[in-house]
Design a protein around this motif. Structure first.
Motif, short mmCIF file in Angstrom:
data_model
loop_
_atom_site.label_atom_id
_atom_site.label_comp_id
_atom_site.label_asym_id
_atom_site.label_seq_id
_atom_site.Cartn_x
_atom_site.Cartn_y
_atom_site.Cartn_z
N LEU A 81 -3.24 3.53 4.26
CA LEU A 81 -2.76 2.15 4.22
C LEU A 81 -1.24 2.17 4.16
N LYS A 82 -0.64 0.98 4.28
CA LYS A 82 0.82 0.94 4.37
C LYS A 82 1.44 0.06 3.28
N ALA A 83 2.64 0.47 2.86
CA ALA A 83 3.47 -0.39 2.01
C ALA A 83 4.59 -0.93 2.90
N TYR A 84 4.91 -2.21 2.72
CA TYR A 84 5.90 -2.89 3.56
C TYR A 84 7.06 -3.40 2.72
N ARG A 85 8.23 -3.41 3.32
CA ARG A 85 9.37 -4.05 2.69
C ARG A 85 9.41 -5.49 3.20
N VAL A 86 9.34 -6.45 2.31
CA VAL A 86 9.46 -7.86 2.69
C VAL A 86 10.75 -8.38 2.06
N ASP A 87 11.11 -9.62 2.40
CA ASP A 87 12.41 -10.16 1.96
C ASP A 87 12.71 -9.87 0.50
N ASP A 88 11.73 -10.17 -0.36
CA ASP A 88 12.04 -10.10 -1.78
C ASP A 88 11.26 -9.00 -2.50
N GLY A 89 10.93 -7.93 -1.80
CA GLY A 89 10.26 -6.85 -2.53
C GLY A 89 9.38 -6.01 -1.64
N LEU A 90 8.36 -5.41 -2.26
CA LEU A 90 7.46 -4.49 -1.55
C LEU A 90 6.03 -4.98 -1.69
N ASP A 130 9.20 6.12 -5.18
CA ASP A 130 9.75 6.46 -3.86
C ASP A 130 10.15 5.22 -3.06
N ARG A 131 10.50 4.14 -3.76
CA ARG A 131 10.72 2.86 -3.07
C ARG A 131 11.86 2.94 -2.04
N GLU A 132 12.83 3.83 -2.28
CA GLU A 132 13.94 3.95 -1.32
C GLU A 132 13.46 4.49 0.03
N TRP A 133 12.24 5.02 0.03
CA TRP A 133 11.70 5.60 1.28
C TRP A 133 10.96 4.56 2.13
N VAL A 134 10.81 3.34 1.62
CA VAL A 134 10.14 2.32 2.45
C VAL A 134 11.17 1.82 3.47
N PRO A 135 10.92 2.01 4.77
CA PRO A 135 11.95 1.68 5.76
C PRO A 135 12.37 0.21 5.72
N ASP A 136 13.65 -0.03 6.01
CA ASP A 136 14.20 -1.38 6.17
C ASP A 136 13.83 -1.97 7.52
N GLU A 162 -15.42 20.32 -9.68
CA GLU A 162 -14.01 19.96 -9.92
C GLU A 162 -13.41 19.39 -8.64
N TYR A 163 -12.51 18.41 -8.83
CA TYR A 163 -11.86 17.77 -7.68
C TYR A 163 -10.39 17.54 -7.96
N LEU A 164 -9.62 17.48 -6.89
CA LEU A 164 -8.22 17.10 -7.00
C LEU A 164 -8.01 15.88 -6.11
N TYR A 165 -7.45 14.82 -6.70
CA TYR A 165 -7.09 13.60 -5.97
C TYR A 165 -5.57 13.59 -5.84
N LEU A 166 -5.08 13.30 -4.66
CA LEU A 166 -3.63 13.22 -4.45
C LEU A 166 -3.27 11.99 -3.63
N VAL A 167 -2.03 11.57 -3.77
CA VAL A 167 -1.48 10.57 -2.85
C VAL A 167 -0.13 11.10 -2.38
N ILE A 168 0.04 11.15 -1.07
CA ILE A 168 1.35 11.46 -0.50
C ILE A 168 1.78 10.26 0.34
N ALA A 169 3.06 10.20 0.68
CA ALA A 169 3.57 9.04 1.42
C ALA A 169 4.50 9.51 2.52
N SER A 170 4.43 8.79 3.64
CA SER A 170 5.20 9.17 4.81
C SER A 170 5.79 7.93 5.47
N PRO A 171 7.14 7.82 5.49
CA PRO A 171 7.73 6.67 6.18
C PRO A 171 7.44 6.77 7.67
N VAL A 172 7.08 5.63 8.27
CA VAL A 172 6.76 5.62 9.70
C VAL A 172 7.54 4.51 10.40
N GLY A 173 7.91 4.80 11.63
CA GLY A 173 8.62 3.82 12.44
C GLY A 173 7.61 2.97 13.18
N PRO A 174 8.07 2.17 14.13
CA PRO A 174 7.11 1.41 14.94
C PRO A 174 6.22 2.39 15.69
#
Ligand SMILES: *Cc1c(COP(=O)(O)O)cnc(C)c1O
Length: 365
Positions: A81-90, A130-136, A162-174
Motif C-alpha cells: 500500500l502507499k503513503a501520500y503527501r497531501v497539502d496538510d500532512g500524510l 521516515d516521513r522525509e522520504w515521502v515524495p513531494d 516462529e515468524y518474523l514480520y517486517l515493514v520496509i518502505a520504498s519511495p516511488v515516482g509516477p
C-alpha cells in the motif's frame, strides 16, 4: 502478550541515516522498488509467547540460518500500500483493508494472524520516522511493504513455530513516465495457470508470484508487458493478471470483473473501482467471462475498454490482447473514457483532491 491487540514499538533511530542531499538525489528519480528508506519495522512471533519485540530500527540485512523454514517451504505473505503527501500532512489509503487481508492470507498459509491494529500501527510508526522520504512529487508516493515469513530453523514439514514480520518502505515516482497512462499489451497464457480452486490464489503470498514468473517471461518474449491467467479447471475463464485484477467495459456502460471464487486476489483497488463505478452510474457485474467471449466481444465492438488495477499502477488500460492464437485490439487500442474517469476519481481521492465520502483515507499523525 498472546493475541494482544496493540504493542509498544521500541524506537531505535538509525545512527547513520542518508544525508538530506543524498535523499533529495534519490527522490528525484526513485523508479519503483529500488530505493529504500532509513528504517524498518520488525516484530517477532513465537508459539506460546505471541507477538513480541516490536521495533522500529535501522534498515539492515536480516541474518538467516540456511535451515530457516521459509527458504525451503515458502511460508511467506505480504501486502502493498502507499503513503501520500497531501497539502496538510500524510495519509494512507485503506490500511484497514490491507490489515484484514494480511490476516486472511496468514490463515490460509497456517501462519499466526497479526492483530489489525498492530499492522496499522506498524505502518504509521515507519512512515512517521521516515516521513522525509515521502515524495513531494504530486505523482509520487511512499510504497509500504509489510511481510511475514516462517523463521524457525527446522527442515520438518509443518507450520513454523516462529515468524518474523517486517515493514520496509520504498519511495516511488509516477508509475507511468509523464503521468500519461499508456495502454499495455497483455499475453493470455494458455500453458500456465496461477491458482487452482482450493489453492492459494486469494492469499497474497510470494509463492503465487513465483509460479507466475515463467508465464510473465513468456509474455515478455512475445512483446507483452503483463500476463492474463485463465482459470485452472477449464482454461476458459479470465482470472486476473500476475499482480492486478481486470475489468471489462461494455458499450451499454456496464462493467464486468471476475468474481471472488478463491482463485483471484481480492484487490482493494478492485473493491474501490466497483464502488466508484456504481456511483458513476455503471452497472458492475462480478461474473465469469471467457477468453472466447472476450475475443468475440472485442470483434463485435460490444466490448469498449479493458483495464487492469492494483495499488502500484492504480488503473492500467489494456490496448492489445495477444495469445498463441494471435491477437486482437480493444476499441481503438487507446485509453478509454471510462478507464480515464475512474482512474482520475480514485487518484483524486487518494491524493486528497476530492472529498473522501467512503472513509478510505487514513490521516497519519
Ligand atoms: C496485490 C495483488 C492485486 C491488487 O491488489 P490491490 O489491493 O488492489 O493492490 C491483484 N492481484 C494480485 C495477484 C495481487 O497480488
Amino acid at each position: 502478550m498472546i493475541g494482544g491487540e496493540s504493542l509498544e514499538f521500541e524506537i531505535r533511530p538509525n545512527p547513520a541515516p542518508v544525508s538530506a542531499a543524498e535523499r533529495a538525489a534519490l527522490l528525484a528519480n526513485p523508479g519503483f522498488g529500488r530505493v529504500f528508506t532509513d528504517h524498518m519495522v520488525t516484530i517477532r512471533y513465537a508459539e506460546g509467547k505471541g507477538w513480541y519485540d516490536a521495533r522500529v530500527e535501522a534498515r539492515a540485512p536480516i541474518p538467516m540460518d540456511p535451515a530457516t523454514a521459509v527458504l525451503h517451504y515458502a511460508q511467506e505473505i505480504f501486502e502493498g500500500l502507499k503513503a501520500y503527501r497531501v497539502d496538510d500532512g500524510l495519509t494512507m489509503f485503506r490500511p484497514d483493508a490491507n490489515a484484514r487481508r494480511f490476516r486472511e492470507s496468514a490463515r490460509r498459509m497456517a501462519m499466526p494472524e497479526l492483530p489489525e491494529q498492530v499492522f496499522i500501527d506498524s505502518l504509521a510508526a515507519l512512515v512517521e520516522i521516515d516521513r522525509e522520504w515521502v515524495p513531494d512529487d504530486p505523482d509520487g508516493s511512499l510504497y509500504l511493504r509489510p511481510f511475514m515469513f516462517a523463521s524457525e530453523v527446522f527442515l520438518g514439514v509443518k507450520p513454523s513455530s516462529e515468524y518474523l514480520y517486517l515493514v520496509i518502505a520504498s519511495p516511488v515516482g509516477p508509475y507511468f513516465k509523464g503521468g500519461a497512462v499508456a495502454p499495455v499489451t497483455v499475453w493470455v497464457s494458455t500453458d500456465y495457470t496461477r491458482a487452482a480452486p482450493g489453492g492459494t490464489g486469494a492469499a497474497k503470498c510470494g509463492g503465487n508470484y513465483a509460479t507466475s514468473l515463467v508465464a510473465q517471461a513468456e509474455g515478455i518474449e512475445h512483446g507483452c508487458e503483463q500476463v492474463v491467467f485463465l482459470d485452472a479447471v477449464e482454461r476458459r475463464y479470465v482470472d486476473e493478471l500476475g499482480g492486478m485484477n481486470v475489468f471489462f467495459v461494455f458499450d451499454d456502460g456496464s462493467l464486468v470483473t471476475p468474481p471472488l471464487t478463491g482463485t483471484i486476489l481480492p484487490g482493494i483497488t478492485r473493491d474501490a473501482v466497483i464502488a466508484l463505478a456504481g456511483e458513476q452510474g455503471h452497472e458492475v457485474r462480478e461474473e465469469l467471462y471467457s477468453f472466447d467471449q472476450w475475443r468475440a466481444d472485442a470483434a463485435s465492438g460490444r466490448l469498449r475498454e479493458v483495464f487492469a488495477c492494483g495499488t502500484a499502477a492504480v488503473l492500467t488500460p489494456v490496448g492489445t490482447v495477444r495469445s498463441a492464437d494471435g491477437e486482437f485490439v480493444i476499441g481503438d487500442g487507446g485509453t478509454g473514457e471510462v478507464t480515464s474517469r475512474l482512474r482520475r476519481t480514485l487518484v483524486d481521492i487518494q491524493r486528497g483532491r476530492v472529498a473522501d465520502t467512503h472513509g478510505w483515507v487514513r490521516r497519519l499523525p
